[in-house]
Design a protein around this motif. Structure first.
Motif, PDB file in Angstrom:
ATOM      1  N   GLN A 598       0.873  -1.237   0.074  1.00  0.00           N
ATOM      2  CA  GLN A 598       0.056  -0.050   0.401  1.00  0.00           C
ATOM      3  C   GLN A 598       0.551   1.286   0.087  1.00  0.00           C
ATOM      4  O   GLN A 598       0.837   2.768   1.015  1.00  0.00           O
ATOM      5  N   ALA A 628      -9.791  -3.787  -5.190  1.00  0.00           N
ATOM      6  CA  ALA A 628      -8.065  -2.457  -4.860  1.00  0.00           C
ATOM      7  C   ALA A 628      -7.357  -2.316  -5.638  1.00  0.00           C
ATOM      8  O   ALA A 628      -6.220  -1.222  -6.129  1.00  0.00           O
ATOM      9  N   ALA A 632      -6.343   2.054  -6.384  1.00  0.00           N
ATOM     10  CA  ALA A 632      -4.558   2.067  -6.404  1.00  0.00           C
ATOM     11  C   ALA A 632      -3.867   3.699  -7.584  1.00  0.00           C
ATOM     12  O   ALA A 632      -3.389   3.699  -7.529  1.00  0.00           O
TER      13      ALA A 632
END
Length: 706
Positions: A598, A628, A632
């Motif tokens: 992350q 995810a 991102a």
């Protein structure tokens, strides 16, 4: 930098802002679409034309030519009025005349006429009319014998007759008594000879038939003459016997009894007139005798010589007596003698008058007696005439029968003589007005017309097949077809022939002289116009089966936007990784690792040409989940003006479908290949996206439009 790097992108826009590229008309009504379909399938268009031309050449070579000779015959239904009464009526109504001409057409092509022509030209020995039995005919005969349906022996004459009947045609020209006869054979001279022969045979047959009919009628009339003569003789004998039996004798067409009765009527009238005349004369004479009338008033007294002499003497004596009185005086003795003489003469005159009256009275009585006698005789003759009249009625009836038999006999006698003479006369006015000549050309259209028709029909069939092959092939084909099939606007059609890149140079630089790069610049400007209100501009690029086209489009759009001075991020999310394979640089960190830690995707980006940042494909990153990955990606996209994401194929890649359904991406470009993309796959891709309004269609290899 080249000229494209300094040229504003607004100059590459090819559509008016805010208007969709919708085409209401079907694609097959657009001449440009038809031209594209025909150019793409030119072999299919030309193949039927070539085949039909070859078939036309084979037909002209194998099928023998046929020639039709035409002759015209005038069939006049009136004929020549040689005798007063013909066998057939001369004057007929127009409709009846036309029916007669139509009947003569049947005679013209009848077996009676054609059989004579067959015999004259020996057509039963002509192979054009009697074809030799072929193998197929023999097989048919053998098969008929096996199943028990054996035909009789073939008759060449009958075969030739049937063939000639099939090749002979006759028709009446409109509003005329002219019949046109056509005969078709494989030789010019033969056709002309047969047409002339049929026409001449027909005229001869009609003349012979008319003579035969006249002869038959004459024989029938002559056969009746003997019977009619016997009937006339029998009727005359019967009338004469009845006349003799009933004493019905007469002269000049009148019976003796009728003549006597007429004479008696005339005599009785004369007798009555005579009696009346005598009655009047007698009354006048008696009036003179009684002194009531003068002597000069009665013709018989005036015309009597005796009375005339006595009156003369009386006048002399009275004259002498007057002289004596004047000379001697009224008392002279001689006057007495004169008076006695006058008295004597007057007495003689009265006696003569009474004698005339007696004679007239006797004549009157005789006339009355004659009148009574004639009246009695007339009455008796009238009674006799009544009985004679009853017999005379029967005699008149017998005489009328005699006259009727005589009239019929005389009419038949005259008619028999007329028919005998008419047999030797040809009263028909039918004639050949246009003899058959050699045909100029074969039947059917001219050879150039045949080839032209074959070529035109072949081209028409080829065009139809080519147009039918467009939907049958199941390919997109063109921008118009894609728009009609999908029901979604097509915002760009990129030319295929301009998609050229320098090998080994990665994405390469855009060239200002290529139509493909110009179209890409227009498409990028349109995306900025429609979806650039919010930053960053997120554009997904996908396809149903055009993998190379979509990847090339995503790369070209990124390069075009970078040339326009934008910060551009190009994301490779396609499992084939076509963009990533062209990169030579290596990122500091993989995408999957960045997602696990992350730490953001900044270290996973790679510099591309013209300042484009590229996020390479990482299969492990997508396996962590599209949520995810998308989160991102959106976080990293905040640092850029425009983001182009090259995802997998809709319909075969689950991750690509999930990314396409994410509403955070405002633009979704769905590419298709005009030559290779299947309509069915495109339909499935549209169904997979739910036909979202974000979907924009792009053709990556369209032909240049005129």
């Amino acid at each position: 930098m080249t000229m494209v790097e300094r040229m504003p992108s607004r100059l590459f826009v090819d559509a008016e802002p805010g208007k969709p590229d919708a085409t209401p008309e079907p694609w097959f009504l657009d001449p440009r679409e038809i031209g594209r379909a025909l150019r793409a399938r030119w072999a299919l268009v030309l193949a039927p034309a070539v085949l039909l031309l070859v078939a036309a050449v084979a037909w002209l070579s194998l099928v023998p030519p046929l020639y039709a000779a035409v002759t015209q015959i005038l069939i006049d239904p009136r004929g020549i009025q040689v005798v007063k009464d013909g066998v057939t009526p001369a004057d007929q109504a127009s409709d009846a005349s036309l029916l007669l001409v139509d009947s003569q057409i049947r005679v013209l092509v009848s077996d009676d006429v054609l059989r004579q022509v067959v015999s004259r030209f020996k057509l039963d020995q002509d192979p054009d009319f009697v074809r030799p039995s072929s193998l197929l005919d023999r097989l048919k005969g053998s098969l008929s014998s096996l199943i028990g349906v054996a035909g009789g022996p073939s008759d060449d004459g009958l075969t030739a007759l049937r063939t000639l009947r099939e090749r002979t045609a006759a028709r009446r020209l409109e509003r005329s008594f002219v019949v046109e006869l056509a005969v078709t054979t494989d030789a010019r001279q033969k056709s002309a000879d047969l047409a002339r022969a049929i026409a001449e045979t027909y005229l001869a047959t009609v003349s012979q038939a008319q003579a035969q009919v006249t002869r038959k009628a004459g024989d029938a009339v002559a056969g009746r003459l003997g019977e009619l003569q016997d009937d006339l003789r029998a009727a005359d004998d019967k009338a004469q016997k009845f006349r003799a039996a009933n004493n019905l004798v007469g002269t000049r067409g009148q019976l003796v009894s009728e003549q006597a009765l007429t004479q008696l009527n005339q005599q009785l009238g004369a007798a009555r007139a005579r009696a009346g005349e005598l009655r009047g004369r007698l009354a006048q004479i008696e009036a003179v005798a009684n002194g009531r009338a003068d002597l000069n008033s009665v013709t018989e007294i005036v015309q009597s010589t005796t009375i005339a002499q006595l009156r003369s003497q009386l006048a002399q004596i009275e004259a002498a007596r007057a002289d004596t009185v004047s000379q001697l005086g009224p008392r002279h003795p001689t006057l007495r003698t004169g008076e006695l003489q006058v008295q004597t003469l007057r007495n003689d005159i009265n006696a003569e008058i009474r004698r005339i009256a007696a004679a007239t009275r006797n004549d009157y009585r005789s006339a009355l007696a004659n009148e009574a006698s004639l009246a009695a005789t007339l009455e008796s003759r009238k009674k006799e005439a009544l009985s004679v009249d009853r017999s005379f009625v029967r005699l008149r009836e017998l005489e009328r029968q005699v006259e009727a038999s005589r009239a019929v006999y005389e009419a038949f006698l005259v008619r028999a003589r007329e028919l005998q003479e008419q047999q030797r006369l040809d009263t028909s006015t039918s004639r050949i007005i246009s003899p058959a000549s050699l045909p100029e050309r074969r039947l059917g259209p001219p050879i150039p017309v045949i080839f032209a028709a074959a070529a035109a029909a072949g081209l028409g069939l080829g065009v139809a097949l080519a147009l039918l092959a467009v939907p049958a092939a199941g390919r997109i084909g063109s921008r118009r077809r894609l728009q009609q099939i999908a029901g979604v606007p097509v915002i760009a059609a990129l030319p295929a022939q301009a998609r050229v890149r320098t090998q080994g140079r990665g994405t390469g630089a855009l060239r200002a002289d290529t139509a493909y790069d110009l179209a890409v610049a227009r498409l990028g400007s349109r995306l900025q116009r429609d979806f650039g209100a919010a930053r960053p501009t997120l554009v997904l690029v996908t396809s149903a089966d055009d993998r190379a086209g979509k990847s090339e489009l995503a790369r070209s759009l990124a390069a075009s936007a970078a040339l326009d001075g934008q910060r551009v991020l190009l994301v490779d999310a396609d499992p084939e990784a076509m963009i990533s394979r062209d990169l030579r640089a290596t990122a500091k960190r993989g995408v999957a690792e960045a997602l696990r830690t992350q730490s953001g995707l900044g270290d996973a980006l790679v510099d591309g040409p013209t300042g484009v940042k590229i996020l390479p494909f990482d299969d492990a990153a997508l396996s962590l989940g599209t949520a995810a990955y998308t989160g991102a990606l959106l976080a990293t996209a905040a640092s850029f003006n425009t983001v182009f994401v090259d995802i997998g194929l809709i319909g075969t890649d689950i991750a690509a479908e999930r990314l396409a359904q994410d509403q955070r991406f405002p633009a979704l470009l769905l590419t298709a290949s005009a030559k290779s993309s299947a309509v069915s796959r495109l339909q499935r891709a549209l169904d997979a996206t739910g036909r979202d309004r974000r979907v924009q269609l792009v053709i990556t290899d369209a032909e240049a439009e005129a």
